[in-house]
Design a protein around this motif. Structure first.
Motif, PDB file in Angstrom:
ATOM      1  N   ASP A 194       0.803  -1.217   0.000  1.00  0.00           N
ATOM      2  CA  ASP A 194       0.000   0.000   0.000  1.00  0.00           C
ATOM      3  C   ASP A 194       0.838   1.271   0.000  1.00  0.00           C
ATOM      4  O   ASP A 194       0.300   2.372   0.098  1.00  0.00           O
ATOM      5  CB  ASP A 194      -0.926   0.017   1.226  1.00  0.00           C
ATOM      6  CG  ASP A 194      -1.920  -1.131   1.199  1.00  0.00           C
ATOM      7  OD1 ASP A 194      -2.394  -1.454   0.096  1.00  0.00           O
ATOM      8  OD2 ASP A 194      -2.215  -1.702   2.267  1.00  0.00           O
ATOM      9  N   LYS A 197      -3.965   5.938   6.007  1.00  0.00           N
ATOM     10  CA  LYS A 197      -3.011   6.806   6.690  1.00  0.00           C
ATOM     11  C   LYS A 197      -1.907   7.255   5.747  1.00  0.00           C
ATOM     12  O   LYS A 197      -1.419   6.478   4.924  1.00  0.00           O
ATOM     13  CB  LYS A 197      -2.400   6.079   7.893  1.00  0.00           C
ATOM     14  CG  LYS A 197      -1.443   6.946   8.702  1.00  0.00           C
ATOM     15  CD  LYS A 197      -0.866   6.195   9.896  1.00  0.00           C
ATOM     16  CE  LYS A 197       0.072   7.096  10.698  1.00  0.00           C
ATOM     17  NZ  LYS A 197       0.674   6.412  11.846  1.00  0.00           N
ATOM     18  N   SER A 198      -1.510   8.505   5.881  1.00  0.00           N
ATOM     19  CA  SER A 198      -0.365   9.018   5.134  1.00  0.00           C
ATOM     20  C   SER A 198       0.516   9.824   6.080  1.00  0.00           C
ATOM     21  O   SER A 198       0.043  10.377   7.071  1.00  0.00           O
ATOM     22  CB  SER A 198      -0.813   9.883   3.950  1.00  0.00           C
ATOM     23  OG  SER A 198      -1.533  11.001   4.405  1.00  0.00           O
ATOM     24  N   SER A 230       1.826   7.540   1.366  1.00  0.00           N
ATOM     25  CA  SER A 230       0.685   6.734   1.812  1.00  0.00           C
ATOM     26  C   SER A 230       1.225   5.416   2.358  1.00  0.00           C
ATOM     27  O   SER A 230       1.774   4.615   1.604  1.00  0.00           O
ATOM     28  CB  SER A 230      -0.265   6.464   0.641  1.00  0.00           C
ATOM     29  OG  SER A 230      -0.750   7.656   0.098  1.00  0.00           O
ATOM     30  N   ASP A 263       3.702  12.804   6.231  1.00  0.00           N
ATOM     31  CA  ASP A 263       4.433  13.845   5.514  1.00  0.00           C
ATOM     32  C   ASP A 263       5.910  13.806   5.884  1.00  0.00           C
ATOM     33  O   ASP A 263       6.269  13.545   7.034  1.00  0.00           O
ATOM     34  CB  ASP A 263       3.878  15.231   5.857  1.00  0.00           C
ATOM     35  CG  ASP A 263       2.535  15.490   5.197  1.00  0.00           C
ATOM     36  OD1 ASP A 263       2.206  14.762   4.245  1.00  0.00           O
ATOM     37  OD2 ASP A 263       1.816  16.399   5.635  1.00  0.00           O
ATOM     38  N   LYS A 296       4.474  13.362   0.574  1.00  0.00           N
ATOM     39  CA  LYS A 296       3.346  12.772   1.303  1.00  0.00           C
ATOM     40  C   LYS A 296       3.314  11.299   0.948  1.00  0.00           C
ATOM     41  O   LYS A 296       3.018  10.939  -0.193  1.00  0.00           O
ATOM     42  CB  LYS A 296       2.029  13.457   0.965  1.00  0.00           C
ATOM     43  CG  LYS A 296       0.828  12.892   1.751  1.00  0.00           C
ATOM     44  CD  LYS A 296      -0.465  13.614   1.402  1.00  0.00           C
ATOM     45  CE  LYS A 296      -0.529  14.968   2.058  1.00  0.00           C
ATOM     46  NZ  LYS A 296      -0.671  14.891   3.533  1.00  0.00           N
ATOM     47  N   LYS A 308       1.996  10.634  -2.775  1.00  0.00           N
ATOM     48  CA  LYS A 308       0.967  11.457  -3.393  1.00  0.00           C
ATOM     49  C   LYS A 308       1.586  12.755  -3.888  1.00  0.00           C
ATOM     50  O   LYS A 308       2.480  13.301  -3.254  1.00  0.00           O
ATOM     51  CB  LYS A 308      -0.133  11.784  -2.372  1.00  0.00           C
ATOM     52  CG  LYS A 308      -0.849  10.559  -1.823  1.00  0.00           C
ATOM     53  CD  LYS A 308      -1.892  11.001  -0.795  1.00  0.00           C
ATOM     54  CE  LYS A 308      -2.603   9.807  -0.186  1.00  0.00           C
ATOM     55  NZ  LYS A 308      -3.566  10.224   0.846  1.00  0.00           N
ATOM     56  N   SER A 340      -0.772   3.314   4.197  1.00  0.00           N
ATOM     57  CA  SER A 340      -1.907   2.394   4.145  1.00  0.00           C
ATOM     58  C   SER A 340      -3.030   3.123   3.427  1.00  0.00           C
ATOM     59  O   SER A 340      -2.911   4.295   3.071  1.00  0.00           O
ATOM     60  CB  SER A 340      -2.343   1.970   5.546  1.00  0.00           C
ATOM     61  OG  SER A 340      -2.964   3.041   6.227  1.00  0.00           O
ATOM     62  N   ARG A 341      -4.130   2.433   3.248  1.00  0.00           N
ATOM     63  CA  ARG A 341      -5.256   3.074   2.568  1.00  0.00           C
ATOM     64  C   ARG A 341      -5.891   4.166   3.412  1.00  0.00           C
ATOM     65  O   ARG A 341      -6.636   4.998   2.910  1.00  0.00           O
ATOM     66  CB  ARG A 341      -6.296   2.018   2.198  1.00  0.00           C
ATOM     67  CG  ARG A 341      -5.819   1.087   1.081  1.00  0.00           C
ATOM     68  CD  ARG A 341      -6.822  -0.014   0.801  1.00  0.00           C
ATOM     69  NE  ARG A 341      -6.409  -0.828  -0.341  1.00  0.00           N
ATOM     70  CZ  ARG A 341      -5.548  -1.826  -0.255  1.00  0.00           C
ATOM     71  NH1 ARG A 341      -4.997  -2.121   0.901  1.00  0.00           N
ATOM     72  NH2 ARG A 341      -5.207  -2.515  -1.328  1.00  0.00           N
TER      73      ARG A 341
END
Length: 570
Positions: free
Chosen positions: A165, A272-273, A267, A275, A265, A169, A269-270
């Motif tokens: 995952d 949580k992200s 990701s 920075d 940024k 971004k 997991s689907r």
């Protein structure tokens, strides 16, 4: 080659040399010349792809014909090849091998020294003057494969667990093209970088350092405030690792001469992200890249997670509950000032309040708070942003740092006119923060009227549950700062060590000096008293300094003397 044959006048250049030396007959040479011309290639390049020719003899003749040195690369140490200086795409395209660097000249092993496109492309890409070294094509192919295999080995060994995952971004101001440069989007490098970033998050690191040296590439995590080496990929990968990180951060991968700053940024997991703040800096052997991990969850620990002593927490909560005035937090870089301030902002972040911040840079993004990034090139300074805030009906203002008199004066004015102002200073303790404002030129009556609370803080590592009891002589404890009345029943601990901790420590907590501006301290300020007088009055008012706060943490078994000696003075 000593035998000279009579050669047709229709042949010239290298084709004529081949016939004269008896390597080809005249008809074969003419055919090679014509076929090469139709394909827009040199005779040498054409013949390298033909079967039945001795490539090493061909290379020897070419060396003599073109006056280019010939290298037997079978005796060359591939481990010393500066692979990081030339992009792998160019190596694969031209089948060329960087051999060594001397000053500003890069010597490159090539099968055809007349291929000027090869030389120009490598020179443009690497930024060095390129000198060709002729290598027999069969030797060169083997050397290139060995060199590329060596650079990929460490990456291919990485486990892919948890990477399904992971992805990055794009920021709003990045285009799709900036993130998809084919020159750096190579699967082994991508997987390696993702693994390093994911491991850093899992281990709770605050920073990641990517450091190139002459014969070593080192990756270190800052774990609980201390740097620790975690990986040493091949030094030849230096350039591609830096390029990949710069692409992820939306930076200019072609610019290697000046520092750059960006943001990633990631990701994880689907849902949580995380920075990362990215900083690049050109150093002697490449570009050092440092990533600061900005996990906004750290600011949602709650005030109880910061490490305040009970009376310190009461003072802090009282100050942030006031509708106006100034709260100053001081300490060196990495001492947790941002988390302390954002903890307060999260408590204040309600629909009924207008909160604005100006920072350099904006480290943690919070919904509901109006955050401004300082931009000196565009004229967006702390002072200019503060002036703008005052025209935007603010309730709470946070200034990343008070660095000059102009910023200090506007912040003081805001605090005096019904706004709560939070900011930081770079001083060693709370009393020195007051004298720092005085030295800037802020009138003492404005300081006493505006400032509600001054805090100094540090972060100390916490002992893990594997800690063991420590025995120290009373003389050592007295010298450390404990009083004689504290020695009775004092139980001390030291680091143990297990698979779950970092050298016996796990996590950090704050130690604080929380100094409200009392009437007596205000009187000393108005008299332009120095930091020593202010500190003496603070001790008289039972305000713990950083050392005393740290000793309390030792007595509670939270940390040890070695650790507090690392971050506070005796």
């Amino acid at each position: 080659m000593s035998t000279e044959l009579k050669v047709s006048s229709h042949l010239h250049g290298f084709a004529r040399r081949l016939v004269a030396e008896g390597l080809l007959d005249e008809q074969a040479a003419l055919e090679a010349h014509d076929k090469a011309a139709k394909k827009g290639r040199t005779v040498l390049a054409w013949l390298i792809g033909e079967d039945g020719l001795d490539l090493e003899v061909l290379a020897t003749l070419a060396s003599e014909e073109y006056g280019v040195p010939l290298l037997d690369v079978t005796a060359f140490d591939i481990a010393n090849a500066p692979m990081s200086l030339v992009d792998e795409k160019l190596i694969q395209k031209h089948r060329a091998l960087p051999l060594y660097l001397r000053g500003n000249t890069l010597f490159v092993g090539v099968p055809d020294p007349t291929n000027h496109d090869l030389i120009d492309e490598i020179s443009f890409s690497s930024g060095f003057h390129v000198e060709p070294i002729l290598v027999a094509a069969n030797q060169l192919e083997s050397a290139i494969e060995r060199a590329l295999e060596a650079t990929h080995t460490e990456f291919d060994d990485f486990e892919e667990e948890g990477l399904e995952d992971v992805g990055f971004k794009l920021e709003a101001d990045q285009s799709e093209d900036e993130s998809a440069d084919p020159a750096v989007d190579e699967t082994p490098v991508v997987r390696f970088i993702n693994k390093v970033l994911l491991d850093a998050i899992r281990k709770g690191a605050s920073d990641i350092h990517f450091e190139p040296y002459e014969k070593l590439y080192r990756i270190r995590y800052r774990l609980d405030g201390v740097l620790k080496g975690v990986a040493s990929p091949p030094v030849q990968m230096s350039r591609r690792l830096a390029s990949r990180l710069k692409v992820m951060a939306g930076l200019d991968i072609a610019e290697k001469r000046i520092p750059q700053d960006g943001r990633i940024k990631l990701s994880v997991s689907r849902a949580k992200s995380i920075d990362f703040r990215v900083s690049t800096c050109p150093i002697l052997h490449g570009e050092k890249v440092v990533l600061r991990i900005l996990d906004s969850a750290a600011t949602r620990l709650g005030i109880e997670g910061l490490g305040f002593e009970p009376d310190q927490r009461v003072q802090y909560e009282k100050s942030i509950a006031k509708p106006y005035g100034m709260i100053l937090v001081t300490g060196p870089t990495g001492s947790g000032k941002t988390v302390t301030l954002y903890t307060a902002l999260n408590l204040l972040n309600e629909e009924g309040r207008n909160i604005s911040t100006v920072e350099d840079p904006v480290e943690i993004r919070v919904q509901g708070i109006n955050q401004v990034q300082q931009n000196l090139k565009q004229g967006m300074t702390f002072a200019r942003a503060l002036r703008s805030f005052l025209r935007q009906d603010p309730d709470v203002i946070m200034v990343g740092e008070i660095r000059d008199l102009e910023t200090a004066e506007i912040a003081i004015k805001a605090a005096l006119t019904g706004h709560l102002v939070l900011s930081t200073l770079h001083t060693n303790d709370a009393p020195q923060s007051i004298t720092r404002l005085m030295n800037m030129g802020v009138p003492t009556y404005n300081i006493t009227s505006a400032v509600n609370l001054v805090m100094a803080q540090r972060l100390v590592r916490k002992l893990h549950k594997c800690k063991v009891q420590d025995e120290l002589p009373p003389e050592a404890l007295l010298q450390a700062g404990f009083g004689e009345d504290e020695l009775k029943g004092l139980e001390l601990f030291k680091p143990g060590g297990c698979s779950e901790c970092n050298d016996g420590y796990r996590g950090r907590t704050g130690i604080f000096e929380v100094m409200p501006i009392s009437d007596n301290i205000a009187r000393i300020i108005l008299e332009e008293g120095n930091a020593i007088r202010i500190a003496q009055e603070a001790r008289a008012e039972k305000i713990n300094d950083l050392r005393r706060s740290a000793l309390n943490r030792v007595a509670e078994g939270i940390t040890d003397l070695i650790e507090i000696n690392r971050v506070t003075k005796d």
